[in-house]
Design a protein around this motif. Structure first.
Motif, PDB file in Angstrom:
ATOM      1  N   THR A  93     -57.899   1.039 127.112  1.00 29.30           N
ATOM      2  CA  THR A  93     -57.831   2.454 126.743  1.00 29.30           C
ATOM      3  C   THR A  93     -57.365   2.638 125.304  1.00 29.30           C
ATOM      4  OG1 THR A  93     -55.597   2.578 127.611  1.00 29.30           O
ATOM      5  CG2 THR A  93     -57.374   3.210 129.111  1.00 29.30           C
ATOM      6  N   THR A  94     -56.878   1.550 124.699  1.00 31.79           N
ATOM      7  CA  THR A  94     -56.420   1.631 123.309  1.00 31.79           C
ATOM      8  C   THR A  94     -57.005   0.463 122.527  1.00 31.79           C
ATOM      9  OG1 THR A  94     -54.488   0.226 123.660  1.00 31.79           O
ATOM     10  CG2 THR A  94     -54.206   2.588 124.073  1.00 31.79           C
ATOM     11  N   ALA A  95     -56.960   0.585 121.205  1.00 33.32           N
ATOM     12  CA  ALA A  95     -57.455  -0.504 120.359  1.00 33.32           C
ATOM     13  C   ALA A  95     -56.637  -1.772 120.575  1.00 33.32           C
ATOM     14  CB  ALA A  95     -57.400  -0.078 118.892  1.00 33.32           C
ATOM     15  N   ASP A 108     -65.111   5.011 110.403  1.00 35.01           N
ATOM     16  CA  ASP A 108     -64.230   4.158 109.588  1.00 35.01           C
ATOM     17  C   ASP A 108     -63.228   3.406 110.468  1.00 35.01           C
ATOM     18  OD1 ASP A 108     -62.679   6.380 110.201  1.00 35.01           O
ATOM     19  OD2 ASP A 108     -62.011   6.746 108.130  1.00 35.01           O
ATOM     20  N   ALA A 109     -62.739   4.066 111.518  1.00 34.08           N
ATOM     21  CA  ALA A 109     -61.810   3.394 112.430  1.00 34.08           C
ATOM     22  C   ALA A 109     -62.538   2.308 113.220  1.00 34.08           C
ATOM     23  CB  ALA A 109     -61.177   4.411 113.374  1.00 34.08           C
ATOM     24  N   ALA A 127     -62.419   5.891 122.834  1.00 34.79           N
ATOM     25  CA  ALA A 127     -63.761   6.306 123.243  1.00 34.79           C
ATOM     26  C   ALA A 127     -64.417   7.247 122.228  1.00 34.79           C
ATOM     27  CB  ALA A 127     -63.691   6.988 124.612  1.00 34.79           C
ATOM     28  N   ALA A 128     -63.668   7.702 121.236  1.00 35.30           N
ATOM     29  CA  ALA A 128     -64.232   8.672 120.282  1.00 35.30           C
ATOM     30  C   ALA A 128     -63.821   8.327 118.855  1.00 35.30           C
ATOM     31  CB  ALA A 128     -63.761  10.079 120.645  1.00 35.30           C
ATOM     32  N   ARG A 147     -68.211  -1.991 123.714  1.00 33.77           N
ATOM     33  CA  ARG A 147     -68.263  -1.445 122.356  1.00 33.77           C
ATOM     34  C   ARG A 147     -67.580  -0.090 122.362  1.00 33.77           C
ATOM     35  NH1 ARG A 147     -73.273  -3.369 119.971  1.00 33.77           N
ATOM     36  NH2 ARG A 147     -72.998  -1.892 118.278  1.00 33.77           N
ATOM     37  N   PRO A 148     -66.894   0.350 121.283  1.00 34.04           N
ATOM     38  CA  PRO A 148     -66.679  -0.460 120.081  1.00 34.04           C
ATOM     39  C   PRO A 148     -65.659  -1.542 120.338  1.00 34.04           C
ATOM     40  CG  PRO A 148     -65.406   1.559 119.948  1.00 34.04           C
ATOM     41  CD  PRO A 148     -66.171   1.626 121.224  1.00 34.04           C
TER      42      PRO A 148
END
Lengths: 420, 111
Positions: free
Chosen positions: A348-350, B69-70, B64-65, B110-111
């Motif tokens: 749910t997070t990077a 750039d991120a 998810a959004a 992805r991403p």
């Protein structure tokens, strides 16, 4: 000298006296004749895992699966009632491969209501029934209702889709999996829907590659780099905490200091940064107080359960709340296709995404060492410099696997002889 | 010069963006094999010290959004994961004893 208690017989191997403790032949991994025997005796009689329910996410989806060892291609569908079905991927008219895209040798997947043969335009529903015969009135007394696809036995366990190519399987899927494997269905596989998939064509017999993943005796010498430079020790030892055999299947549970609790100086900078590594992401998802289906022997400091489900499926569940599956598909006596899927609770997070990415990177890094080395194992076995090989107690699953393969081939030959 | 590829806070990593912001592992893997050790050390030495800050930044963005750039910053961190094995573990492009083996990643989130 043992860290973990062994069975009263003194060793895991002696606990299963049918295995013996003698040297083992790997002629089964080099002989062209034996490969031809196991194609029928094993790959057309055993339950084979060809995918997961996740591969058929909604009604009307399908995928094809090439089973070179069994000399067929399968079409697996989820019909409009949600039922999962499997068929030989062959048109009833003149035997053309029914579903493919790109080339007939490649697997494909998609969604739709019907399958149209490229050759003469015959059509089939998701339930395998023939729905359209082109220029039907040119044929001689045909009945579409009798011209459906050839169905293959298909069943689902814990979300894993299995097929059986026997006309009448000797056991149901649950009977086949048996009392050791089936409790694993308590593990929350359904929550782990985020997948990293890998595929490789390896230059070794399928069993040679499976062997590398059903013993960890090789890990300290081959994968020394799993620890940082100051802490590498190729003389380190490995000991499984619990081994268990049941029918053709086998498993090992491991125990030990968990990687995420190691002192920082033992770890690589990126393991600390990504909070992940060869045992998966360190920050486990919340799966509730008690995760069912794991650690059947209740070993302390439990790490993983590695289930080897005959003939060619491996499932490893990790203490950190994720799992992977490997499948090994023979394509000749000394080649196979290796498929690996890593499954996680969705990030749910990077930070969670990166921890999963780093785990997926790590699996590939070390699997490449295995794949590279096993090329050499196959070459060594084919030299036939030795005809039998000593196996230790930590290699009990290797011993059991080759005995099981031999038993299946022999029993099938005996059944054929009796039928003649 | 074209517009920036990364969030403004990470302008110092822009010199590496065109090379290492790659959306899939197969692309990153091919880039790893096509790069020199010097190039990979250069990327690692610049990116690693900034990685924790980048993760903190990205955790403030909905996965998810993500804006482009991120997403590229996340892709760069995925490249860092891959290159870290070259720099920290193997000191060569491929794992030791890989031989002619090849393992392809055929699907990934992805991403």
């Amino acid at each position: 000298m043992s860290t973990f208690p062994r069975p009263p017989e003194g060793s895991w191997t002696a606990h299963y006296p049918q295995l013996g403790t003698g040297r083992v032949s790997f002629e089964d991994s080099v002989s062209p004749e034996f490969y031809e025997l196991e194609r029928d005796a094993i790959f057309r009689r055993a339950w084979l895992n060809v995918g997961r329910v996740n591969d058929l996410p909604r009604n009307g989806t399908y995928f094809t699966k090439e089973l070179a060892a069994a000399r067929t291609s399968l079409l697996v569908t989820r019909d409009m009632d949600g039922e999962i079905r499997a068929f030989h991927n062959v048109c009833r008219h003149r035997g053309n491969k029914l579903v493919w895209s790109g080339t007939p040798r490649q697997e494909s997947c998609g969604a739709g209501r019907q399958f149209v043969c490229k050759y003469h335009g015959w059509r089939y529903g998701l339930d395998g029934g023939c729905t359209y015969v082109h220029q039907e009135d040119e044929f001689f007394g045909i009945d579409k209702a009798l011209l459906g696809l050839a169905a293959v036995h298909c069943d689902v366990w814990a979300g894993f889709i299995f097929v059986n190519l026997a006309p009448t399987p000797a056991q149901t899927l649950r009977e086949y999996l048996g009392p050791m494997v089936t409790p694993l269905e308590g593990f929350p596989f359904h929550l782990m829907t985020e997948r990293y998939s890998f595929c490789a064509e390896n230059a070794s017999n399928w069993k040679v590659f499976i062997d590398a993943f059903q013993e960890y005796y090789h890990v300290p010498p081959l994968h020394t780099h799993q620890l940082g430079p100051a802490f590498r020790n190729p003389e380190a030892t490995f000991e499984g905490a619990h081994y268990q055999l049941d029918g053709p299947h086998r498993m090992v549970s491991t125990s030990g200091t968990r990687k995420h609790t190691f002192p920082a100086e033992h770890l690589y900078p990126s393991e600390l940064l990504m909070r992940s590594g060869n045992t998966g992401p360190w920050d486990a998802p919340d799966l509730g107080q008690h995760v069912a289906g794991v650690n059947p022997a209740g070993v302390a400091q439990w790490g993983i359960d590695n289930y080897q489900i005959f003939p060619n499926l491996e499932i490893i569940v990790y203490e950190r709340g994720w799992y992977l599956s490997y499948r090994f598909w023979p394509t000749s006596r000394n080649t196979h296709v290796f498929e690996a899927d890593l499954w996680f609770v969705p990030a749910t997070t990077a930070r969670e995404r990166l921890a999963r990415e780093y785990a997926a990177v790590t699996v590939k890094e070390y699997a490449l060492q295995d794949a590279g080395t096993l090329d050499g194992t196959q070459m060594g076995l084919e030299a036939r410099a030795f005809t039998d090989f000593p196996l230790n107690d930590q290699e009990i699953l290797v011993r059991h696997f080759h005995k099981t393969v031999a038993d299946w081939v022999r029993e099938h030959q005996q059944a054929l002889a009796a039928a003649r | 010069m074209s517009a920036r590829l990364l969030p403004a806070e990470f302008a110092d990593l822009e010199p590496y963006a065109r090379t290492w912001c790659l959306p899939t592992e197969p692309e990153r893997w091919e880039r790893r094999l096509a790069s020199t050790m010097d190039e990979m050390h250069g990327f690692y030495d610049a990116c690693f010290p900034r990685a924790e800050a980048a993760i903190v930044y990205l955790d403030g963005v909905e996965l998810a959004a993500m804006p482009d750039d991120a997403t590229r910053l996340l892709e760069m961190l995925c490249s860092l994961a891959l290159v870290s094995y070259v720099v920290e573990v193997w000191q060569q492009s491929l794992p030791i004893d890989t031989g002619s083996a090849r393992i392809d990643r055929i699907s990934e989130p992805r991403p």
